[in-house]
Design a protein around this motif. Sequence first.
Motif, PDB file in Angstrom:
ATOM      1  N   GLY A 136      11.889  36.216 118.895  1.00 46.93           N
ATOM      2  CA  GLY A 136      12.304  35.532 120.116  1.00 46.93           C
ATOM      3  C   GLY A 136      12.752  34.094 119.936  1.00 46.93           C
ATOM      4  N   THR A 137      12.764  33.598 118.687  1.00 46.72           N
ATOM      5  CA  THR A 137      13.205  32.220 118.424  1.00 46.72           C
ATOM      6  C   THR A 137      14.724  32.104 118.626  1.00 46.72           C
ATOM      7  OG1 THR A 137      11.447  31.941 116.799  1.00 46.72           O
ATOM      8  CG2 THR A 137      13.293  30.418 116.628  1.00 46.72           C
ATOM      9  N   VAL A 138      15.186  30.951 119.125  1.00 47.90           N
ATOM     10  CA  VAL A 138      16.626  30.709 119.246  1.00 47.90           C
ATOM     11  C   VAL A 138      17.223  30.670 117.839  1.00 47.90           C
ATOM     12  CG1 VAL A 138      18.396  29.040 119.939  1.00 47.90           C
ATOM     13  CG2 VAL A 138      16.426  29.460 121.427  1.00 47.90           C
ATOM     14  N   VAL A 139      18.212  31.530 117.601  1.00 47.72           N
ATOM     15  CA  VAL A 139      18.823  31.571 116.268  1.00 47.72           C
ATOM     16  C   VAL A 139      19.905  30.500 116.154  1.00 47.72           C
ATOM     17  CG1 VAL A 139      18.383  34.051 115.971  1.00 47.72           C
ATOM     18  CG2 VAL A 139      20.588  33.294 116.846  1.00 47.72           C
ATOM     19  N   GLU A 140      20.199  30.131 114.935  1.00 50.28           N
ATOM     20  CA  GLU A 140      21.254  29.155 114.664  1.00 50.28           C
ATOM     21  C   GLU A 140      22.416  29.841 113.947  1.00 50.28           C
ATOM     22  OE1 GLU A 140      21.781  25.996 115.335  1.00 50.28           O
ATOM     23  OE2 GLU A 140      19.874  25.605 116.323  1.00 50.28           O
ATOM     24  N   PRO A 141      23.654  29.675 114.442  1.00 47.99           N
ATOM     25  CA  PRO A 141      24.802  30.076 113.626  1.00 47.99           C
ATOM     26  C   PRO A 141      24.838  29.116 112.430  1.00 47.99           C
ATOM     27  CG  PRO A 141      25.421  29.651 115.919  1.00 47.99           C
ATOM     28  CD  PRO A 141      24.057  29.091 115.716  1.00 47.99           C
ATOM     29  N   TRP A 142      24.973  29.652 111.242  1.00 45.99           N
ATOM     30  CA  TRP A 142      24.816  28.824 110.044  1.00 45.99           C
ATOM     31  C   TRP A 142      25.735  29.319 108.931  1.00 45.99           C
ATOM     32  CZ3 TRP A 142      19.731  28.491 106.700  1.00 45.99           C
ATOM     33  CH2 TRP A 142      19.729  27.284 105.986  1.00 45.99           C
ATOM     34  N   ALA A 143      26.558  28.435 108.388  1.00 48.27           N
ATOM     35  CA  ALA A 143      27.403  28.806 107.246  1.00 48.27           C
ATOM     36  C   ALA A 143      26.513  28.904 106.016  1.00 48.27           C
ATOM     37  CB  ALA A 143      28.501  27.766 107.035  1.00 48.27           C
ATOM     38  N   SER A 144      26.428  30.107 105.473  1.00 51.16           N
ATOM     39  CA  SER A 144      25.480  30.338 104.395  1.00 51.16           C
ATOM     40  C   SER A 144      26.052  31.360 103.427  1.00 51.16           C
ATOM     41  CB  SER A 144      24.168  30.863 105.011  1.00 51.16           C
ATOM     42  OG  SER A 144      23.249  31.233 104.033  1.00 51.16           O
ATOM     43  N   LYS A 145      25.663  31.248 102.158  1.00 45.79           N
ATOM     44  CA  LYS A 145      26.131  32.197 101.150  1.00 45.79           C
ATOM     45  C   LYS A 145      25.245  33.435 101.221  1.00 45.79           C
ATOM     46  CE  LYS A 145      28.490  30.701  97.535  1.00 45.79           C
ATOM     47  NZ  LYS A 145      28.849  30.111  96.251  1.00 45.79           N
ATOM     48  N   GLN A 146      25.827  34.553 101.627  1.00 45.07           N
ATOM     49  CA  GLN A 146      25.085  35.801 101.807  1.00 45.07           C
ATOM     50  C   GLN A 146      25.906  36.975 101.263  1.00 45.07           C
ATOM     51  OE1 GLN A 146      21.976  35.848 103.125  1.00 45.07           O
ATOM     52  NE2 GLN A 146      21.913  33.746 103.884  1.00 45.07           N
ATOM     53  N   TRP A 147      25.265  38.144 101.238  1.00 46.86           N
ATOM     54  CA  TRP A 147      25.931  39.385 100.823  1.00 46.86           C
ATOM     55  C   TRP A 147      26.411  40.134 102.063  1.00 46.86           C
ATOM     56  CZ3 TRP A 147      27.350  40.658  96.026  1.00 46.86           C
ATOM     57  CH2 TRP A 147      26.769  39.944  94.975  1.00 46.86           C
ATOM     58  N   PHE A 148      27.625  40.678 101.990  1.00 42.06           N
ATOM     59  CA  PHE A 148      28.223  41.391 103.115  1.00 42.06           C
ATOM     60  C   PHE A 148      28.817  42.724 102.663  1.00 42.06           C
ATOM     61  CE2 PHE A 148      28.464  36.893 104.091  1.00 42.06           C
ATOM     62  CZ  PHE A 148      28.146  36.816 105.443  1.00 42.06           C
ATOM     63  N   VAL A 149      28.860  43.666 103.612  1.00 40.79           N
ATOM     64  CA  VAL A 149      29.611  44.911 103.413  1.00 40.79           C
ATOM     65  C   VAL A 149      30.911  44.789 104.191  1.00 40.79           C
ATOM     66  CG1 VAL A 149      29.694  47.393 103.824  1.00 40.79           C
ATOM     67  CG2 VAL A 149      27.536  46.337 103.151  1.00 40.79           C
ATOM     68  N   LYS A 150      32.048  45.059 103.519  1.00 40.26           N
ATOM     69  CA  LYS A 150      33.340  45.144 104.229  1.00 40.26           C
ATOM     70  C   LYS A 150      33.287  46.452 105.013  1.00 40.26           C
ATOM     71  CE  LYS A 150      36.450  42.813 101.091  1.00 40.26           C
ATOM     72  NZ  LYS A 150      37.407  43.006 100.000  1.00 40.26           N
ATOM     73  N   ILE A 151      33.056  46.349 106.282  1.00 41.33           N
ATOM     74  CA  ILE A 151      32.670  47.530 107.051  1.00 41.33           C
ATOM     75  C   ILE A 151      33.847  48.312 107.636  1.00 41.33           C
ATOM     76  CG2 ILE A 151      32.314  46.565 109.357  1.00 41.33           C
ATOM     77  CD1 ILE A 151      29.578  48.469 107.545  1.00 41.33           C
ATOM     78  N   ALA A 152      34.989  47.676 107.874  1.00 39.46           N
ATOM     79  CA  ALA A 152      36.124  48.372 108.518  1.00 39.46           C
ATOM     80  C   ALA A 152      36.547  49.643 107.768  1.00 39.46           C
ATOM     81  CB  ALA A 152      37.303  47.429 108.700  1.00 39.46           C
ATOM     82  N   PRO A 153      36.660  49.618 106.410  1.00 41.55           N
ATOM     83  CA  PRO A 153      37.049  50.852 105.710  1.00 41.55           C
ATOM     84  C   PRO A 153      36.024  51.986 105.884  1.00 41.55           C
ATOM     85  CG  PRO A 153      37.299  48.938 104.275  1.00 41.55           C
ATOM     86  CD  PRO A 153      36.547  48.479 105.488  1.00 41.55           C
ATOM     87  N   LEU A 154      34.755  51.631 106.100  1.00 39.95           N
ATOM     88  CA  LEU A 154      33.722  52.647 106.307  1.00 39.95           C
ATOM     89  C   LEU A 154      33.719  53.130 107.751  1.00 39.95           C
ATOM     90  CD1 LEU A 154      30.755  50.960 104.362  1.00 39.95           C
ATOM     91  CD2 LEU A 154      32.367  52.663 103.514  1.00 39.95           C
ATOM     92  N   ALA A 155      34.129  52.247 108.669  1.00 39.93           N
ATOM     93  CA  ALA A 155      34.126  52.600 110.095  1.00 39.93           C
ATOM     94  C   ALA A 155      35.240  53.577 110.443  1.00 39.93           C
ATOM     95  CB  ALA A 155      34.259  51.336 110.943  1.00 39.93           C
ATOM     96  N   THR A 156      36.377  53.491 109.766  1.00 36.77           N
ATOM     97  CA  THR A 156      37.542  54.328 110.116  1.00 36.77           C
ATOM     98  C   THR A 156      37.214  55.823 110.115  1.00 36.77           C
ATOM     99  OG1 THR A 156      39.018  52.611 109.305  1.00 36.77           O
ATOM    100  CG2 THR A 156      39.969  54.799 109.588  1.00 36.77           C
ATOM    101  N   PRO A 157      36.672  56.390 109.012  1.00 36.19           N
ATOM    102  CA  PRO A 157      36.337  57.818 109.044  1.00 36.19           C
ATOM    103  C   PRO A 157      35.193  58.146 110.017  1.00 36.19           C
ATOM    104  CG  PRO A 157      35.688  56.834 106.933  1.00 36.19           C
ATOM    105  CD  PRO A 157      36.472  55.815 107.671  1.00 36.19           C
TER     106      PRO A 157
END
Length: 376
Positions: free
Chosen positions: A208-229
């Motif tokens: 329930g804490t207020v979150v902060e938008p934060w520029a941070s180095k993280q790992w991501f999945v490029k999701i659009a190619p997986l979403a199409t099928p």
Amino acid sequence: RERFTLDEGPSKAVRTTFVRLYHKGLIYRGERIINWCPRCVTALSDLEVDHKDVKGNLWYVRYPLAEEDGYITVATTRPETILGDTAVAVNPQDERYTGMVGKKVVLPVIGRQIPIIADEVVDRTFGTGAVKVTPAHDPVDFDIGQRHNLPIVNILNPDGTLNENAGPYKGSDRFACRKALVSQLEKDGLLVKIEPHSHAVGHCQRCGTVVEPWASKQWFVKIAPLATPAIKAVVDGSIKIIPERFSKVYLNWMENIRDWCISRQLWWGHRIPVWYCEYCHAQVVPERETPLVDPTKCPKCGNIDLAQDPDMLDTWFSSALWPHSTLGWPEETEDFKYFYPTSVMETGYDILFFWVARMIMMGIENTGEVPFRTVF
């Protein structure tokens, strides 16, 4: 059949999936705006943030021009982020500010000079039509910053206190800083007015804490190619969602999907299978053919001193594999051959995106088949 997330079978499936997606170019590490919970001290995906309408304020603040008399006034809902501003932006069609674009202003309290820029994304009807740009702490501002090559000035520590970039407010809590900064702006004659303003504020789903938008180095999945099928599977009827109205909800989200932040700074979970060379800092990932074998030396420089990434994977990453990982995948087990695809997935509508959509995406990606025929 009973499985625990960290059992050998599901763990093997997680590691195999990560390595395969990485080598396909669908997993990457980068600095982007993420949701940060200062209490849980971890990144969150967009889905783990509850947006609640909060009664707040709109503070109107003067930014003095650097080389001549005058100022430009901006409106903000988060005055403390002024400390991380790297520009003021106006809409290029806004005639009120035509002569100001290209000039510089002096950042209140900090004294740093920042440019006035023009960008189409600025809403001329919001506030004064001029907005502060804080690329490290706002997703829209981050995109503006990328387009205009603005520096990214992060003002926060992981626990929500202010860091050295906040000048005199270093060490203070973010909300205490807001109060003190507004008081200082008033003293300096830079606070024009304060208006009541309701807006949606993100809160951590866990605590329930207020979150902060934060520029941070993280790992991501490029999701659009997986979403199409996964979109096609519901549109063509390979998967039927009951009640039918949830198909529209599913498709609307999937068609506007954003990359999935999968790294977490928690103490438990599947460790990210990436190592860094202590000598040349190269990123080292196991081979696609042998995803379970830890690398022992850097492929670039040959150094044997490798340190594994300390982050964990989002728990929904392993949950996304559940229909096939629990049946023995990536091995061609008898259970997997007989039971997959399964027939009915019975669940709660509140985890349609957290779990169901991700099971569909990862199921198709890993097996070539939908994970179930009906979602109830």
